[in-house]
Motif scaffolding. Sequence first.
Motif, PDB file in Angstrom:
ATOM      1  N   SER A 150       0.825  -1.212   0.000  1.00  0.00           N
ATOM      2  CA  SER A 150       0.000   0.000   0.000  1.00  0.00           C
ATOM      3  C   SER A 150       0.859   1.262   0.000  1.00  0.00           C
ATOM      4  CB  SER A 150      -0.920  -0.009   1.224  1.00  0.00           C
ATOM      5  OG  SER A 150      -1.687   1.168   1.288  1.00  0.00           O
ATOM      6  N   VAL A 151       1.957   1.238   0.757  1.00  0.00           N
ATOM      7  CA  VAL A 151       2.864   2.389   0.772  1.00  0.00           C
ATOM      8  C   VAL A 151       3.494   2.589  -0.600  1.00  0.00           C
ATOM      9  CG1 VAL A 151       4.992   3.310   1.766  1.00  0.00           C
ATOM     10  CG2 VAL A 151       3.333   2.173   3.238  1.00  0.00           C
ATOM     11  N   LEU A 152       3.919   1.513  -1.225  1.00  0.00           N
ATOM     12  CA  LEU A 152       4.517   1.617  -2.559  1.00  0.00           C
ATOM     13  C   LEU A 152       3.508   2.113  -3.580  1.00  0.00           C
ATOM     14  CD1 LEU A 152       6.618  -1.686  -2.635  1.00  0.00           C
ATOM     15  CD2 LEU A 152       7.413   0.625  -2.152  1.00  0.00           C
ATOM     16  N   ARG A 153       2.248   1.719  -3.421  1.00  0.00           N
ATOM     17  CA  ARG A 153       1.214   2.197  -4.347  1.00  0.00           C
ATOM     18  C   ARG A 153       1.005   3.700  -4.197  1.00  0.00           C
ATOM     19  NH1 ARG A 153      -2.538  -1.147  -3.067  1.00  0.00           N
ATOM     20  NH2 ARG A 153      -2.257  -2.615  -4.778  1.00  0.00           N
ATOM     21  N   ARG A 154       1.064   4.188  -2.945  1.00  0.00           N
ATOM     22  CA  ARG A 154       0.907   5.627  -2.721  1.00  0.00           C
ATOM     23  C   ARG A 154       2.104   6.418  -3.241  1.00  0.00           C
ATOM     24  NH1 ARG A 154      -0.732   5.865   3.476  1.00  0.00           N
ATOM     25  NH2 ARG A 154      -0.165   3.671   3.425  1.00  0.00           N
ATOM     26  N   LEU A 155       3.229   5.749  -3.379  1.00  0.00           N
ATOM     27  CA  LEU A 155       4.410   6.396  -3.970  1.00  0.00           C
ATOM     28  C   LEU A 155       4.369   6.378  -5.496  1.00  0.00           C
ATOM     29  CD1 LEU A 155       7.215   5.013  -1.618  1.00  0.00           C
ATOM     30  CD2 LEU A 155       6.295   7.332  -1.677  1.00  0.00           C
ATOM     31  N   HIS A 156       3.296   5.804  -6.044  1.00  0.00           N
ATOM     32  CA  HIS A 156       3.061   5.759  -7.488  1.00  0.00           C
ATOM     33  C   HIS A 156       4.134   4.961  -8.228  1.00  0.00           C
ATOM     34  CE1 HIS A 156      -0.216   8.640  -7.070  1.00  0.00           C
ATOM     35  NE2 HIS A 156       0.595   9.422  -6.352  1.00  0.00           N
ATOM     36  N   LEU A 157       4.583   3.886  -7.600  1.00  0.00           N
ATOM     37  CA  LEU A 157       5.458   2.963  -8.313  1.00  0.00           C
ATOM     38  C   LEU A 157       4.647   2.209  -9.357  1.00  0.00           C
ATOM     39  CD1 LEU A 157       7.360   3.591  -5.876  1.00  0.00           C
ATOM     40  CD2 LEU A 157       8.132   1.221  -6.051  1.00  0.00           C
ATOM     41  N   PRO A 158       5.289   1.715 -10.425  1.00  0.00           N
ATOM     42  CA  PRO A 158       4.541   0.984 -11.456  1.00  0.00           C
ATOM     43  C   PRO A 158       3.764  -0.187 -10.867  1.00  0.00           C
ATOM     44  CG  PRO A 158       6.762   1.483 -12.215  1.00  0.00           C
ATOM     45  CD  PRO A 158       6.702   1.881 -10.769  1.00  0.00           C
ATOM     46  N   LYS A 159       2.513  -0.324 -11.302  1.00  0.00           N
ATOM     47  CA  LYS A 159       1.644  -1.361 -10.742  1.00  0.00           C
ATOM     48  C   LYS A 159       2.204  -2.751 -10.992  1.00  0.00           C
ATOM     49  CE  LYS A 159      -2.288  -2.405 -12.655  1.00  0.00           C
ATOM     50  NZ  LYS A 159      -3.694  -2.344 -13.122  1.00  0.00           N
ATOM     51  N   ILE A 160       2.805  -2.973 -12.157  1.00  0.00           N
ATOM     52  CA  ILE A 160       3.343  -4.295 -12.478  1.00  0.00           C
ATOM     53  C   ILE A 160       4.481  -4.648 -11.532  1.00  0.00           C
ATOM     54  CG2 ILE A 160       4.912  -3.331 -14.209  1.00  0.00           C
ATOM     55  CD1 ILE A 160       3.175  -6.781 -14.290  1.00  0.00           C
ATOM     56  N   PHE A 161       5.274  -3.649 -11.155  1.00  0.00           N
ATOM     57  CA  PHE A 161       6.379  -3.879 -10.224  1.00  0.00           C
ATOM     58  C   PHE A 161       5.851  -4.275  -8.847  1.00  0.00           C
ATOM     59  CE2 PHE A 161       8.959  -2.057  -6.792  1.00  0.00           C
ATOM     60  CZ  PHE A 161      10.150  -2.744  -6.984  1.00  0.00           C
ATOM     61  N   ILE A 162       4.818  -3.586  -8.368  1.00  0.00           N
ATOM     62  CA  ILE A 162       4.268  -3.864  -7.046  1.00  0.00           C
ATOM     63  C   ILE A 162       3.632  -5.245  -7.008  1.00  0.00           C
ATOM     64  CG2 ILE A 162       2.560  -3.122  -5.349  1.00  0.00           C
ATOM     65  CD1 ILE A 162       2.952  -0.269  -6.356  1.00  0.00           C
ATOM     66  N   GLU A 163       2.850  -5.583  -8.028  1.00  0.00           N
ATOM     67  CA  GLU A 163       2.151  -6.869  -8.027  1.00  0.00           C
ATOM     68  C   GLU A 163       3.124  -8.031  -8.165  1.00  0.00           C
ATOM     69  OE1 GLU A 163      -1.002  -6.942 -10.816  1.00  0.00           O
ATOM     70  OE2 GLU A 163      -2.186  -5.437  -9.751  1.00  0.00           O
ATOM     71  N   LEU A 164       4.137  -7.867  -9.011  1.00  0.00           N
ATOM     72  CA  LEU A 164       5.136  -8.935  -9.134  1.00  0.00           C
ATOM     73  C   LEU A 164       5.887  -9.126  -7.819  1.00  0.00           C
ATOM     74  CD1 LEU A 164       6.664  -8.398 -12.690  1.00  0.00           C
ATOM     75  CD2 LEU A 164       5.309 -10.332 -11.898  1.00  0.00           C
ATOM     76  N   MET A 165       6.213  -8.043  -7.159  1.00  0.00           N
ATOM     77  CA  MET A 165       6.919  -8.134  -5.885  1.00  0.00           C
ATOM     78  C   MET A 165       6.086  -8.902  -4.861  1.00  0.00           C
ATOM     79  SD  MET A 165       7.872  -5.156  -3.158  1.00  0.00           S
ATOM     80  CE  MET A 165       6.188  -5.300  -2.535  1.00  0.00           C
ATOM     81  N   TYR A 166       4.789  -8.561  -4.774  1.00  0.00           N
ATOM     82  CA  TYR A 166       3.941  -9.204  -3.780  1.00  0.00           C
ATOM     83  C   TYR A 166       3.691 -10.671  -4.130  1.00  0.00           C
ATOM     84  CZ  TYR A 166       0.144 -10.000  -0.527  1.00  0.00           C
ATOM     85  OH  TYR A 166      -0.637 -10.504   0.481  1.00  0.00           O
ATOM     86  N   LEU A 167       3.460 -10.962  -5.405  1.00  0.00           N
ATOM     87  CA  LEU A 167       3.192 -12.347  -5.798  1.00  0.00           C
ATOM     88  C   LEU A 167       4.422 -13.227  -5.597  1.00  0.00           C
ATOM     89  CD1 LEU A 167       1.038 -11.829  -9.017  1.00  0.00           C
ATOM     90  CD2 LEU A 167       0.272 -12.690  -6.805  1.00  0.00           C
ATOM     91  N   ILE A 168       5.604 -12.694  -5.928  1.00  0.00           N
ATOM     92  CA  ILE A 168       6.833 -13.460  -5.702  1.00  0.00           C
ATOM     93  C   ILE A 168       7.031 -13.711  -4.214  1.00  0.00           C
ATOM     94  CG2 ILE A 168       9.358 -13.345  -5.834  1.00  0.00           C
ATOM     95  CD1 ILE A 168       9.011 -11.850  -8.494  1.00  0.00           C
ATOM     96  N   TYR A 169       6.754 -12.698  -3.400  1.00  0.00           N
ATOM     97  CA  TYR A 169       6.865 -12.855  -1.950  1.00  0.00           C
ATOM     98  C   TYR A 169       5.919 -13.932  -1.444  1.00  0.00           C
ATOM     99  CZ  TYR A 169       6.471 -11.650   3.004  1.00  0.00           C
ATOM    100  OH  TYR A 169       6.443 -11.698   4.369  1.00  0.00           O
ATOM    101  N   ARG A 170       4.683 -13.924  -1.941  1.00  0.00           N
ATOM    102  CA  ARG A 170       3.716 -14.911  -1.495  1.00  0.00           C
ATOM    103  C   ARG A 170       4.040 -16.308  -2.015  1.00  0.00           C
ATOM    104  NH1 ARG A 170       1.798 -13.861   3.138  1.00  0.00           N
ATOM    105  NH2 ARG A 170       0.939 -11.762   3.264  1.00  0.00           N
TER     106      ARG A 170
END
Length: 267
Positions: A150-170
Amino acid sequence: MMKKKHTHTGAHSIDYFAYASGLNGWNAAFKTVFSMGSLILCITADHIFVSLFFILAMSVLIIIPGKLPVHDYLALLCIPVFFMLMSGITIAFDISLAARGDYCWKIGCFFFSVTHASLWYALSLTLRALGAVSAMYLLTLTTPACEIVSVLRRLHLPKIFIELMYLIYRFIFILLDAHGRMREAAASRLGFRDFRTSCRSFGGIAGNLLICSMRRARVYYDAMLSRCYDGDMRFLEPKKTVRSRHILLAGAVWLAALLIWLAGKGG
């Protein structure tokens, strides 16, 4: 009858400790700024006492208000500390065909030498890296991954980067869970009773791990689709306000680090 202690290892422990932490009630954006600011200060100061201060300060925050057991925290530090020590030894020691340096040992045809400057540089670099890791541990061991996203999303990082990071983590959880179940199954069948059997069990686990983890990942993805996943992950987050005492604490830590750096520079 002895009670078996429930343990958490690997990435499972990081996620578990983040939810169970006493600092979980702190605002995630504040913890991100505090951790990253401490990391930047520790690296840019490049001072051994500043590094020691951040190691101590971050550890105290994680263990006392964060309520993380000391042995669990030290266990999580073992892997980065091991690699830092190996890197420090590599930097401190030099291998040559001729004797040189302040201290020298001959082993076979080679000379292992070290100087006071290289020892001090290796120690300073190792402590600086450990201070940076401690600052990042303050964030990862007290903040659930969904709040960091959520913090990264508020920093307006690319959505693909955030989702890949979270999915890889999970998906790390999927891999570790599959490995743990296979290892327990092999151990229950005496699959590690000797070296030969252990090698055979290791090969079987390695061969089945990819297939099993891919299958489970597909099942979890189907579960996401059944919950109307359209490529954008949203999480329900409780509202956590930034309190004045948290800001004062961060300011006090940074001010103390600055004073230590100025005192060391003046001395």
